[in-house]
Design a protein around this motif. Sequence first.
Motif, PDB file in Angstrom:
ATOM      1  N   ARG A 202       0.846  -1.191   0.000  1.00 29.47           N
ATOM      2  CA  ARG A 202       0.000   0.000   0.000  1.00 29.47           C
ATOM      3  C   ARG A 202       0.885   1.244   0.000  1.00 29.47           C
ATOM      4  O   ARG A 202       2.040   1.204   0.423  1.00 29.47           O
ATOM      5  N   MET A 203       0.301   2.349  -0.459  1.00 30.28           N
ATOM      6  CA  MET A 203       1.043   3.609  -0.452  1.00 30.28           C
ATOM      7  C   MET A 203       0.089   4.758  -0.184  1.00 30.28           C
ATOM      8  O   MET A 203      -0.994   4.828  -0.752  1.00 30.28           O
ATOM      9  N   GLU A 232       3.876  20.105  -7.891  1.00 31.20           N
ATOM     10  CA  GLU A 232       2.435  19.882  -7.832  1.00 31.20           C
ATOM     11  C   GLU A 232       2.102  18.528  -8.434  1.00 31.20           C
ATOM     12  O   GLU A 232       2.924  17.911  -9.122  1.00 31.20           O
ATOM     13  N   MET A 233       0.904  18.064  -8.180  1.00 33.18           N
ATOM     14  CA  MET A 233       0.473  16.791  -8.739  1.00 33.18           C
ATOM     15  C   MET A 233       0.246  16.907 -10.240  1.00 33.18           C
ATOM     16  O   MET A 233      -0.005  18.003 -10.765  1.00 33.18           O
ATOM     17  N   PRO A 234       0.363  15.804 -10.961  1.00 39.58           N
ATOM     18  CA  PRO A 234       0.047  15.817 -12.393  1.00 39.58           C
ATOM     19  C   PRO A 234      -1.448  16.004 -12.609  1.00 39.58           C
ATOM     20  O   PRO A 234      -2.250  15.887 -11.668  1.00 39.58           O
ATOM     21  N   ASP A 235      -1.832  16.288 -13.850  1.00 42.51           N
ATOM     22  CA  ASP A 235      -3.251  16.502 -14.157  1.00 42.51           C
ATOM     23  C   ASP A 235      -4.094  15.265 -13.857  1.00 42.51           C
ATOM     24  O   ASP A 235      -5.243  15.371 -13.446  1.00 42.51           O
ATOM     25  N   ASP A 236      -3.533  14.080 -14.079  1.00 42.14           N
ATOM     26  CA  ASP A 236      -4.262  12.830 -13.842  1.00 42.14           C
ATOM     27  C   ASP A 236      -3.410  11.928 -12.950  1.00 42.14           C
ATOM     28  O   ASP A 236      -2.683  11.058 -13.430  1.00 42.14           O
ATOM     29  N   PRO A 237      -3.469  12.112 -11.625  1.00 41.63           N
ATOM     30  CA  PRO A 237      -2.605  11.332 -10.735  1.00 41.63           C
ATOM     31  C   PRO A 237      -2.887   9.839 -10.755  1.00 41.63           C
ATOM     32  O   PRO A 237      -1.977   9.034 -10.543  1.00 41.63           O
ATOM     33  N   VAL A 238      -4.140   9.442 -11.009  1.00 38.79           N
ATOM     34  CA  VAL A 238      -4.463   8.017 -11.061  1.00 38.79           C
ATOM     35  C   VAL A 238      -3.740   7.368 -12.238  1.00 38.79           C
ATOM     36  O   VAL A 238      -3.122   6.294 -12.109  1.00 38.79           O
ATOM     37  N   HIS A 239      -3.803   8.008 -13.408  1.00 39.29           N
ATOM     38  CA  HIS A 239      -3.099   7.485 -14.588  1.00 39.29           C
ATOM     39  C   HIS A 239      -1.592   7.504 -14.369  1.00 39.29           C
ATOM     40  O   HIS A 239      -0.869   6.568 -14.755  1.00 39.29           O
ATOM     41  N   TRP A 240      -1.104   8.563 -13.765  1.00 35.58           N
ATOM     42  CA  TRP A 240       0.331   8.700 -13.487  1.00 35.58           C
ATOM     43  C   TRP A 240       0.825   7.551 -12.617  1.00 35.58           C
ATOM     44  O   TRP A 240       1.847   6.920 -12.913  1.00 35.58           O
ATOM     45  N   ALA A 242      -0.656   4.657 -12.160  1.00 37.11           N
ATOM     46  CA  ALA A 242      -0.820   3.396 -12.880  1.00 37.11           C
ATOM     47  C   ALA A 242       0.433   3.084 -13.683  1.00 37.11           C
ATOM     48  O   ALA A 242       0.839   1.919 -13.807  1.00 37.11           O
ATOM     49  N   GLY A 243       1.061   4.124 -14.226  1.00 39.99           N
ATOM     50  CA  GLY A 243       2.307   3.943 -14.959  1.00 39.99           C
ATOM     51  C   GLY A 243       3.445   3.465 -14.090  1.00 39.99           C
ATOM     52  O   GLY A 243       4.442   2.926 -14.597  1.00 39.99           O
ATOM     53  N   HIS A 244       3.308   3.654 -12.784  1.00 42.24           N
ATOM     54  CA  HIS A 244       4.315   3.168 -11.841  1.00 42.24           C
ATOM     55  C   HIS A 244       3.901   1.836 -11.195  1.00 42.24           C
ATOM     56  O   HIS A 244       4.573   1.353 -10.276  1.00 42.24           O
ATOM     57  N   GLY A 245       2.781   1.265 -11.671  1.00 43.89           N
ATOM     58  CA  GLY A 245       2.372  -0.043 -11.176  1.00 43.89           C
ATOM     59  C   GLY A 245       1.442  -0.030  -9.985  1.00 43.89           C
ATOM     60  O   GLY A 245       1.328  -1.034  -9.265  1.00 43.89           O
ATOM     61  N   TRP A 246       0.718   1.094  -9.777  1.00 43.59           N
ATOM     62  CA  TRP A 246      -0.169   1.218  -8.621  1.00 43.59           C
ATOM     63  C   TRP A 246      -1.611   1.484  -9.068  1.00 43.59           C
ATOM     64  O   TRP A 246      -1.846   2.274  -9.988  1.00 43.59           O
ATOM     65  N   ASP A 247      -2.555   0.836  -8.404  1.00 44.28           N
ATOM     66  CA  ASP A 247      -3.970   1.174  -8.564  1.00 44.28           C
ATOM     67  C   ASP A 247      -4.300   2.218  -7.503  1.00 44.28           C
ATOM     68  O   ASP A 247      -4.281   1.910  -6.300  1.00 44.28           O
ATOM     69  N   ALA A 248      -4.588   3.428  -7.937  1.00 47.94           N
ATOM     70  CA  ALA A 248      -4.707   4.537  -6.995  1.00 47.94           C
ATOM     71  C   ALA A 248      -6.116   5.113  -6.967  1.00 47.94           C
ATOM     72  O   ALA A 248      -6.875   5.028  -7.941  1.00 47.94           O
ATOM     73  N   SER A 249      -6.451   5.705  -5.837  1.00 47.75           N
ATOM     74  CA  SER A 249      -7.652   6.525  -5.720  1.00 47.75           C
ATOM     75  C   SER A 249      -7.231   7.875  -5.165  1.00 47.75           C
ATOM     76  O   SER A 249      -6.256   7.986  -4.422  1.00 47.75           O
ATOM     77  N   CYS A 250      -7.980   8.890  -5.554  1.00 44.48           N
ATOM     78  CA  CYS A 250      -7.576  10.272  -5.284  1.00 44.48           C
ATOM     79  C   CYS A 250      -8.722  11.012  -4.603  1.00 44.48           C
ATOM     80  O   CYS A 250      -9.884  10.870  -4.998  1.00 44.48           O
ATOM     81  N   HIS A 251      -8.387  11.780  -3.576  1.00 47.09           N
ATOM     82  CA  HIS A 251      -9.402  12.502  -2.814  1.00 47.09           C
ATOM     83  C   HIS A 251      -8.938  13.929  -2.570  1.00 47.09           C
ATOM     84  O   HIS A 251      -7.742  14.197  -2.445  1.00 47.09           O
ATOM     85  N   THR A 252      -9.892  14.835  -2.470  1.00 45.54           N
ATOM     86  CA  THR A 252      -9.555  16.209  -2.108  1.00 45.54           C
ATOM     87  C   THR A 252      -9.660  16.373  -0.590  1.00 45.54           C
ATOM     88  O   THR A 252     -10.337  15.603   0.098  1.00 45.54           O
ATOM     89  N   GLY A 276      -5.395  16.093  -3.392  1.00 49.96           N
ATOM     90  CA  GLY A 276      -4.008  15.860  -3.041  1.00 49.96           C
ATOM     91  C   GLY A 276      -3.780  14.716  -2.071  1.00 49.96           C
ATOM     92  O   GLY A 276      -2.680  14.574  -1.542  1.00 49.96           O
ATOM     93  N   LEU A 277      -4.802  13.890  -1.813  1.00 57.80           N
ATOM     94  CA  LEU A 277      -4.678  12.745  -0.922  1.00 57.80           C
ATOM     95  C   LEU A 277      -4.799  11.470  -1.751  1.00 57.80           C
ATOM     96  O   LEU A 277      -5.830  11.232  -2.378  1.00 57.80           O
ATOM     97  N   ILE A 278      -3.764  10.655  -1.736  1.00 50.70           N
ATOM     98  CA  ILE A 278      -3.704   9.490  -2.599  1.00 50.70           C
ATOM     99  C   ILE A 278      -3.546   8.223  -1.782  1.00 50.70           C
ATOM    100  O   ILE A 278      -2.683   8.150  -0.888  1.00 50.70           O
ATOM    101  N   SER A 279      -4.367   7.223  -2.065  1.00 54.31           N
ATOM    102  CA  SER A 279      -4.141   5.885  -1.544  1.00 54.31           C
ATOM    103  C   SER A 279      -3.948   4.961  -2.744  1.00 54.31           C
ATOM    104  O   SER A 279      -4.609   5.124  -3.770  1.00 54.31           O
ATOM    105  N   ALA A 280      -3.026   4.017  -2.609  1.00 50.29           N
ATOM    106  CA  ALA A 280      -2.699   3.191  -3.772  1.00 50.29           C
ATOM    107  C   ALA A 280      -2.355   1.775  -3.325  1.00 50.29           C
ATOM    108  O   ALA A 280      -1.852   1.542  -2.220  1.00 50.29           O
ATOM    109  N   LEU A 281      -2.654   0.812  -4.218  1.00 51.56           N
ATOM    110  CA  LEU A 281      -2.399  -0.612  -3.989  1.00 51.56           C
ATOM    111  C   LEU A 281      -1.482  -1.121  -5.094  1.00 51.56           C
ATOM    112  O   LEU A 281      -1.709  -0.860  -6.282  1.00 51.56           O
ATOM    113  N   ARG A 282      -0.460  -1.870  -4.703  1.00 49.42           N
ATOM    114  CA  ARG A 282       0.481  -2.430  -5.673  1.00 49.42           C
ATOM    115  C   ARG A 282      -0.123  -3.637  -6.359  1.00 49.42           C
ATOM    116  O   ARG A 282      -0.599  -4.563  -5.705  1.00 49.42           O
ATOM    117  N   ARG A 283      -0.121  -3.601  -7.664  1.00 47.59           N
ATOM    118  CA  ARG A 283      -0.678  -4.721  -8.433  1.00 47.59           C
ATOM    119  C   ARG A 283       0.270  -5.925  -8.428  1.00 47.59           C
ATOM    120  O   ARG A 283       1.463  -5.780  -8.267  1.00 47.59           O
TER     121      ARG A 283
END
Length: 283
Positions: A202-203, A232-240, A242-252, A276-283
């Motif tokens: 998790r991250m 700052e965060m990228p425009d699409d942090p979930v997609h960003w 994902a490119g690093h191997g994480w399934d992410a969710s994003c919250h304000t 700016g609050l991110i939780s992520a799971l490693r695939r």
Amino acid sequence: MTDEQERVQPSGVWATAVGVARVRALETEREDALFHDPLARAFAAAGGLWPSSPQLPDDEAARRRRLAVSFSVVIRTKFLDDLLQQACAAGVRQIVLLGAGMDSRAFRMDWPEGTRLFEVDTAAPLDFKASVLRREEAVARCERITVPVDLREDWPAALAAAGHDPSVPTAWIAEGLLIYLPEDAVELLLARIGAQSAPGSRMGLTLGSRGVIERFTTDAAPGSAASLWVSEMPDDPVHWLAGHGWDASCHTIRERAAAYGRPITTPPQREEGPGGLISALRR
């Protein structure tokens, strides 16, 4: 040598961690506190931020920005506490706090048996912290391992030498960290985290929302936390991610604040983008 003589005066980026401790101490004193951090007041006092309060700016806009930063610290602390509890419930027993600062989760949270918590930071804040912990006679509720290393150096090697096992899942926390790193350093940090993360890891990340640097740093005082923000965060942090191997969710902050019963009553000054609050799971 006395603790007073051992004390390291906060300076540079890590000195902001003492300010964060003060915010957590103030939250802890509320009747409706979202968390309790009994060590936060001691950290703030050791850094000269308690009981006196920092002088709020005379400018109303600057004052609002400062209060907004403090509020975000409270909400992100609760968010990451919950993420770690969820990770433990899923069987994770290895925690890494990157840029740990004055984080006291090893002491204030209930951890399952067998939990190992690594605090990664430079020697200065870890030494400062250790002197306070000795005075407070604080006892960790898990196996706590400090790793004194600069995150610009080969911190994965130092973490491995301290006993981190990349073959089992890890919960990684980078709280209030990435905003101080340039984009290439953020990418390197995520690549290194990914290389040490088994499936099921998790991250939790906090990121500077889009436009935060423009809004908060224009008239920031030299040496203040905001004056040191660069990322700052990228425009699409979930997609960003994902490119690093994480399934992410994003919250304000606004979303989470409402969920925690601490809603922001003022309307947003502009249309809110990704949070700016991110939780992520490693695939």
